[in-house]
Motif scaffolding. Structure first.
Motif, PDB file in Angstrom:
ATOM      1  N   ASN A 175       6.817   9.261   8.071  1.00  0.00           N
ATOM      2  CA  ASN A 175       6.734   8.139   7.557  1.00  0.00           C
ATOM      3  C   ASN A 175       7.746   7.087   8.183  1.00  0.00           C
ATOM      4  O   ASN A 175       8.041   5.979   8.277  1.00  0.00           O
ATOM      5  N   ASP A 200       2.173  17.225   3.044  1.00  0.00           N
ATOM      6  CA  ASP A 200       2.291  16.012   2.653  1.00  0.00           C
ATOM      7  C   ASP A 200       1.535  14.793   3.574  1.00  0.00           C
ATOM      8  O   ASP A 200       2.081  14.630   4.736  1.00  0.00           O
ATOM      9  N   SER A 202       0.447  11.796   2.996  1.00  0.00           N
ATOM     10  CA  SER A 202       0.701  10.525   2.573  1.00  0.00           C
ATOM     11  C   SER A 202       0.495   9.529   3.708  1.00  0.00           C
ATOM     12  O   SER A 202      -0.304   8.538   3.664  1.00  0.00           O
ATOM     13  N   HIS A 225      -2.103   4.291  -2.631  1.00  0.00           N
ATOM     14  CA  HIS A 225      -1.633   3.087  -2.405  1.00  0.00           C
ATOM     15  C   HIS A 225      -1.486   2.712  -1.131  1.00  0.00           C
ATOM     16  O   HIS A 225      -1.535   1.612  -0.545  1.00  0.00           O
TER      17      HIS A 225
HETATM   18  C1  LIG Z   1       5.410  10.757   3.892  1.00  0.00           C
HETATM   19  C2  LIG Z   1       5.385  10.403   2.519  1.00  0.00           C
HETATM   20  N1  LIG Z   1       5.710  11.047   1.362  1.00  0.00           N
HETATM   21  C3  LIG Z   1       5.628  10.856   0.208  1.00  0.00           C
HETATM   22  C4  LIG Z   1       5.640   9.604  -0.187  1.00  0.00           C
HETATM   23  C5  LIG Z   1       5.713   8.936  -1.702  1.00  0.00           C
HETATM   24  O1  LIG Z   1       4.514   8.627  -2.020  1.00  0.00           O
HETATM   25  P1  LIG Z   1       4.494   7.950  -3.596  1.00  0.00           P
HETATM   26  O2  LIG Z   1       5.498   6.973  -3.674  1.00  0.00           O
HETATM   27  O3  LIG Z   1       3.235   7.137  -3.252  1.00  0.00           O
HETATM   28  O4  LIG Z   1       4.331   8.886  -4.520  1.00  0.00           O
HETATM   29  C6  LIG Z   1       5.598   8.633   0.662  1.00  0.00           C
HETATM   30  C7  LIG Z   1       5.761   7.152   0.303  1.00  0.00           C
HETATM   31  O5  LIG Z   1       6.385   6.231   0.987  1.00  0.00           O
HETATM   32  C8  LIG Z   1       5.672   8.996   2.165  1.00  0.00           C
HETATM   33  O6  LIG Z   1       5.376   7.970   3.246  1.00  0.00           O
END
Ligand SMILES: Cc1ncc(COP(=O)(O)O)c(C=O)c1O
Length: 406
Positions: A175, A200, A202, A225
């Motif tokens: 991220n 992960d 995300s 989201h």
């Molecule tokens: C790589 C990664 N993992 C986990 C998360 C956490 O996601 P959430 O806050 O929607 O549970 C994020 C959110 O910023 C993310 O970018």
């Protein structure tokens, strides 16, 4: 593959039309949360106007409709990531999903001497739950380090996969850096050594085709989201044998078959992990988001975002004193940067006055920023609904803001 009409697609996002501080909004914070297309907003609205009821409890018509919509969203999401819906637990997001694996799968199995292997580039959501279960079980955490360009050091990772390692927690896409990790190859190696892999996803699922079955992991988590869906939604995919063997994490209604004071009989997976009334409208919206993205095509989205990233990386070269963190060869459209002599928060605040939304700070990745020896960065994260013109506006604004901060 015909090229989607990106100009028309952008118009699907009502919020992108608004102004901020009297300037047209340039939203470059999609890694934080994505904007929502009208179809998703309409699906949530329609649910509350026409179908609102609780799931799996009422026999009346509305109850059946709500249940069908909720379970329909599960099927849509399962199709989207190529898994079976019975193996897909609907959660409030990635954070809950990873905690579910840590507490329900790992905690009962970990013992002193065991090792949890995590990469340096994990989000706190894939670090802190493991620290909590390590503390309670006596296991320890080992860190898989990076190369200076922000890629995983694959040789070091292989060496770190020793006999004591029980779990590997790894992000599919960073991220902060945008680094795309070769998760399928890594999961294959881990599997040979009997290591359980927790990926992960995300930052991957919204931006590229993701076939979880082909990746061959044990668990895969993602959040709704960032996927054009509502907040408070997400999922955990787990191999059927793991989910069956795991005890419930949170107890309550919906997740039981029979309750007596002498003891309860739990529902089967995935429902045994979904205690209480879920975010029904949210998942209806998320199902609609998955359909929306499917219609555009994840491969087309990936190509579009690669072009936007190339444009941004090139245009940003005109900025004096620029430092980009994360230049791995396989990189998604996330650019963390610093400009000599300016603080990330000052930069982000002044960019905001130009209508440009970027994130500044530590991005829930303190250990990664420690690796780069910095305390904060600015992060511009792109999505398919951004335009090449917005990138030029962003770079021009940096030049302007820079003068103000000089
Ligand atoms: C790589 C990664 N993992 C986990 C998360 C956490 O996601 P959430 O806050 O929607 O549970 C994020 C959110 O910023 C993310 O970018």
């Amino acid at each position: 593959m015909t090229t989607p009409d990106w100009h028309r697609i952008r118009q699907d996002f009502p919020l992108l039309d608004r102004q901020v501080h009297g300037k047209p909004l340039v939203y470059l914070d999609s890694a934080n949360t994505s904007q929502k297309p009208a179809a998703v907003i309409a699906a949530v609205d329609e649910f509350y106007r026409q179908h609102n009821a609780n799931v799996s409890r009422a026999v009346h018509q509305l109850g059946s409709e709500a249940t069908a919509l909720y379970e329909g969203a599960r099927k849509t999401l399962a199709r989207f990531i190529h898994v079976h819906p019975d193996e897909l637990v609907l959660t409030s997001g990635t954070t809950f999903a990873l905690n579910l694996v840590a507490y329900s799968w790992a905690l009962p199995r970990l013992k002193p001497g065991d090792v949890i292997l995590l990469s340096r580039m994990e989000h706190h959501a894939n670090i802190v739950p493991w620290q909590l279960v390590a503390e309670r079980s006596g296991a320890t955490i080992r860190v898989a380090e990076l190369t200076p360009d922000g890629a995983l050091d694959l040789d070091a990772l292989r060496k770190a996969m020793t006999g004591e390692v029980k779990i590997l927690g790894l992000t599919h896409v960073s991220n902060v850096l945008g680094t795309v990790n070769p998760v399928a190859d890594i999961c294959r190696e881990a599997r040979k050594r009997g290591i359980i892999t927790v990926i992960d996803g995300s930052q991957a699922v919204p931006h590229m085709p993701v076939d979880v079955t082909a990746i061959g992991c044990d668990f895969y988590a993602a959040t709704g989201h960032k996927l054009c869906g509502p907040t408070g939604t997400g999922f955990l995919w787990g191999r059927r044998e793991h989910l069956s063997a795991m005890p419930p994490f949170i107890g309550g209604g919906e997740m039981i078959r029979e309750v007596r004071f002498e003891g309860s009989v739990f529902n089967d997976a995935p429902h045994k992990f979904e205690a209480g009334t879920p975010n029904i409208a949210g998942f209806v919206g998320l199902g609609s988001a998955a359909n929306y993205l499917q219609d555009i095509g994840s491969a087309a989205i990936q190509t579009r975002e690669a072009a936007l990233l190339a444009h941004a990386m090139e245009a940003m070269q005109s900025i004096d004193g620029l430092r980009i963190l994360g230049t791995a060869p396989d990189k998604a459209a996330i650019i963390s940067f610093l400009i000599e002599g300016t603080h990330a928060h000052d930069l982000a605040t002044l960019l905001d006055l130009e209508g440009i939304a970027v994130r500044s700070g530590q991005h829930c990745a303190h250990p990664l920023l420690q690796f780069f020896g910095v305390t904060a960065t600015c992060r511009a994260s792109l999505a398919f609904y951004n335009t090449h013109e917005e990138i030029d506006t962003f770079v021009a604004a940096i030049h302007k803001v820079r003068k103000l901060l000089a």
